[in-house]
Design a protein around this motif. Structure first.
Motif, PDB file in Angstrom:
ATOM      1  N   GLY A   1      -5.839   2.136  -4.525  1.00  0.00           N
ATOM      2  CA  GLY A   1      -6.630   1.109  -5.205  1.00  0.00           C
ATOM      3  C   GLY A   1      -6.339  -0.283  -4.692  1.00  0.00           C
ATOM      4  O   GLY A   1      -5.679  -0.470  -3.666  1.00  0.00           O
ATOM      5  N   SER A   2      -6.842  -1.255  -5.430  1.00  0.00           N
ATOM      6  CA  SER A   2      -6.616  -2.647  -5.049  1.00  0.00           C
ATOM      7  C   SER A   2      -6.274  -3.454  -6.289  1.00  0.00           C
ATOM      8  O   SER A   2      -6.745  -3.169  -7.390  1.00  0.00           O
ATOM      9  CB  SER A   2      -7.845  -3.222  -4.351  1.00  0.00           C
ATOM     10  OG  SER A   2      -8.962  -3.138  -5.194  1.00  0.00           O
ATOM     11  N   ARG A   3      -5.456  -4.459  -6.078  1.00  0.00           N
ATOM     12  CA  ARG A   3      -4.964  -5.265  -7.202  1.00  0.00           C
ATOM     13  C   ARG A   3      -6.097  -6.026  -7.859  1.00  0.00           C
ATOM     14  O   ARG A   3      -7.062  -6.423  -7.201  1.00  0.00           O
ATOM     15  CB  ARG A   3      -3.845  -6.191  -6.747  1.00  0.00           C
ATOM     16  CG  ARG A   3      -4.284  -7.389  -5.965  1.00  0.00           C
ATOM     17  CD  ARG A   3      -3.111  -8.206  -5.456  1.00  0.00           C
ATOM     18  NE  ARG A   3      -2.509  -7.494  -4.334  1.00  0.00           N
ATOM     19  CZ  ARG A   3      -1.259  -7.660  -3.936  1.00  0.00           C
ATOM     20  NH1 ARG A   3      -0.484  -8.512  -4.538  1.00  0.00           N
ATOM     21  NH2 ARG A   3      -0.780  -6.987  -2.923  1.00  0.00           N
TER      22      ARG A   3
ATOM     23  N   LEU B   1       1.363  -0.157  -3.501  1.00  0.00           N
ATOM     24  CA  LEU B   1       0.279   0.751  -3.890  1.00  0.00           C
ATOM     25  C   LEU B   1      -0.911   0.655  -2.943  1.00  0.00           C
ATOM     26  O   LEU B   1      -1.489   1.669  -2.551  1.00  0.00           O
ATOM     27  CB  LEU B   1      -0.159   0.452  -5.324  1.00  0.00           C
ATOM     28  CG  LEU B   1       0.884   0.725  -6.413  1.00  0.00           C
ATOM     29  CD1 LEU B   1       0.473   0.079  -7.727  1.00  0.00           C
ATOM     30  CD2 LEU B   1       1.122   2.221  -6.566  1.00  0.00           C
ATOM     31  N   GLU B   2      -1.277  -0.571  -2.571  1.00  0.00           N
ATOM     32  CA  GLU B   2      -2.407  -0.746  -1.637  1.00  0.00           C
ATOM     33  C   GLU B   2      -2.096  -0.132  -0.276  1.00  0.00           C
ATOM     34  O   GLU B   2      -2.968   0.477   0.342  1.00  0.00           O
ATOM     35  CB  GLU B   2      -2.740  -2.234  -1.495  1.00  0.00           C
ATOM     36  CG  GLU B   2      -3.416  -2.804  -2.719  1.00  0.00           C
ATOM     37  CD  GLU B   2      -3.601  -4.310  -2.647  1.00  0.00           C
ATOM     38  OE1 GLU B   2      -4.636  -4.772  -3.155  1.00  0.00           O
ATOM     39  OE2 GLU B   2      -2.731  -5.024  -2.103  1.00  0.00           O
TER      40      GLU B   2
ATOM     41  N   TRP C   1       1.764  -3.905  -6.303  1.00  0.00           N
ATOM     42  CA  TRP C   1       0.431  -3.731  -5.722  1.00  0.00           C
ATOM     43  C   TRP C   1       0.459  -3.705  -4.201  1.00  0.00           C
ATOM     44  O   TRP C   1      -0.331  -2.998  -3.575  1.00  0.00           O
ATOM     45  CB  TRP C   1      -0.547  -4.767  -6.261  1.00  0.00           C
ATOM     46  CG  TRP C   1      -1.217  -4.261  -7.487  1.00  0.00           C
ATOM     47  CD1 TRP C   1      -1.083  -4.732  -8.765  1.00  0.00           C
ATOM     48  CD2 TRP C   1      -2.105  -3.146  -7.572  1.00  0.00           C
ATOM     49  NE1 TRP C   1      -1.831  -3.974  -9.632  1.00  0.00           N
ATOM     50  CE2 TRP C   1      -2.470  -2.993  -8.924  1.00  0.00           C
ATOM     51  CE3 TRP C   1      -2.623  -2.256  -6.645  1.00  0.00           C
ATOM     52  CZ2 TRP C   1      -3.331  -1.992  -9.368  1.00  0.00           C
ATOM     53  CZ3 TRP C   1      -3.481  -1.246  -7.089  1.00  0.00           C
ATOM     54  CH2 TRP C   1      -3.823  -1.127  -8.426  1.00  0.00           C
ATOM     55  N   SER C   2       1.361  -4.446  -3.583  1.00  0.00           N
ATOM     56  CA  SER C   2       1.464  -4.386  -2.118  1.00  0.00           C
ATOM     57  C   SER C   2       1.814  -2.972  -1.666  1.00  0.00           C
ATOM     58  O   SER C   2       1.227  -2.436  -0.714  1.00  0.00           O
ATOM     59  CB  SER C   2       2.519  -5.373  -1.619  1.00  0.00           C
ATOM     60  OG  SER C   2       2.072  -6.688  -1.807  1.00  0.00           O
TER      61      SER C   2
ATOM     62  N   GLN D   1      -0.427   2.413   0.221  1.00  0.00           N
ATOM     63  CA  GLN D   1      -0.545   3.867   0.055  1.00  0.00           C
ATOM     64  C   GLN D   1      -1.984   4.294  -0.246  1.00  0.00           C
ATOM     65  O   GLN D   1      -2.238   5.465  -0.500  1.00  0.00           O
ATOM     66  CB  GLN D   1       0.376   4.341  -1.080  1.00  0.00           C
ATOM     67  CG  GLN D   1       1.835   4.139  -0.787  1.00  0.00           C
ATOM     68  CD  GLN D   1       2.713   4.438  -2.000  1.00  0.00           C
ATOM     69  OE1 GLN D   1       2.251   4.550  -3.128  1.00  0.00           O
ATOM     70  NE2 GLN D   1       4.007   4.552  -1.743  1.00  0.00           N
ATOM     71  N   GLY D   2      -2.910   3.342  -0.241  1.00  0.00           N
ATOM     72  CA  GLY D   2      -4.305   3.656  -0.503  1.00  0.00           C
ATOM     73  C   GLY D   2      -4.611   3.953  -1.956  1.00  0.00           C
ATOM     74  O   GLY D   2      -5.563   4.667  -2.264  1.00  0.00           O
TER      75      GLY D   2
END
Length: 172
Positions: free
Chosen positions: A110-112, A104-105, A101-102, A107-108
């Protein structure tokens, strides 16, 4: 395209999870998840663009996953929408979830979620959530690979197509 990152069980474990799904279905009713869809979701991304999907494929193919083992030793449920699952706590999976998630966030994408409960969904829309009669479970899942999966919804329901996997292999 609707995507998620997951651990996919090796064939022998998938069979055992299918047997637990049969037991849960006999006790609780509802919709049993097909064996080929059993997995543990690490990050649900939802709808992403083709460009984002291509970047995710590249990222997953270069992702190093430290080998570990997860113990699935308890039954659980989510009252809404009547999900029955098997799983158990895992600091290593929680750390992998947070690491994913770190990235992915950043990279914009979504959010965990507020919480992470490692589990494999066996039933949806269960008629009963009385899990007391279900057999004891003590499964071990050795893993070293994360898979990027495309969830395709059509008239037949949801089906999954693997887009990429990190280096590593399924245990037998």
């Amino acid at each position: 395209m609707r995507l998620f990152l997951a651990l996919v069980p090796p064939p022998r474990l998938r069979e055992r999870l299918g047997e637990l799904a049969d037991a849960a279905h006999a006790q609780c009713g509802g919709r049993r998840m097909p064996d080929e869809t059993l997995h543990v979701t690490l990050a649900f991304l939802g709808e992403v663009t083709e460009k984002q999907a291509t970047e995710l494929v590249d990222g997953v193919q270069g992702l190093a996953v430290e080998p570990d083992e997860w113990h699935l030793d308890r039954w659980g449920h989510f009252r809404q929408p009547g999900i029955v699952w098997v799983g158990g706590p895992s600091p290593a999976l929680a750390a992998l979830h947070a690491r994913l998630w770190s990235t992915l966030e950043a990279q914009g994408l979504g959010s965990r979620p507020a919480r992470f409960i490692p589990h494999v969904t066996l039933l949806r829309r269960a008629d009963s959530l009385d899990l007391a009669p279900l057999p004891r479970t003590e499964l071990s899942w050795a893993y070293n690979q994360v898979t990027l999966i495309h969830s395709i919804r059509d008239a037949r329901g949801a089906r999954y197509r693997i887009l990429a996997a990190s280096p590593g292999e399924h245990e037998a």
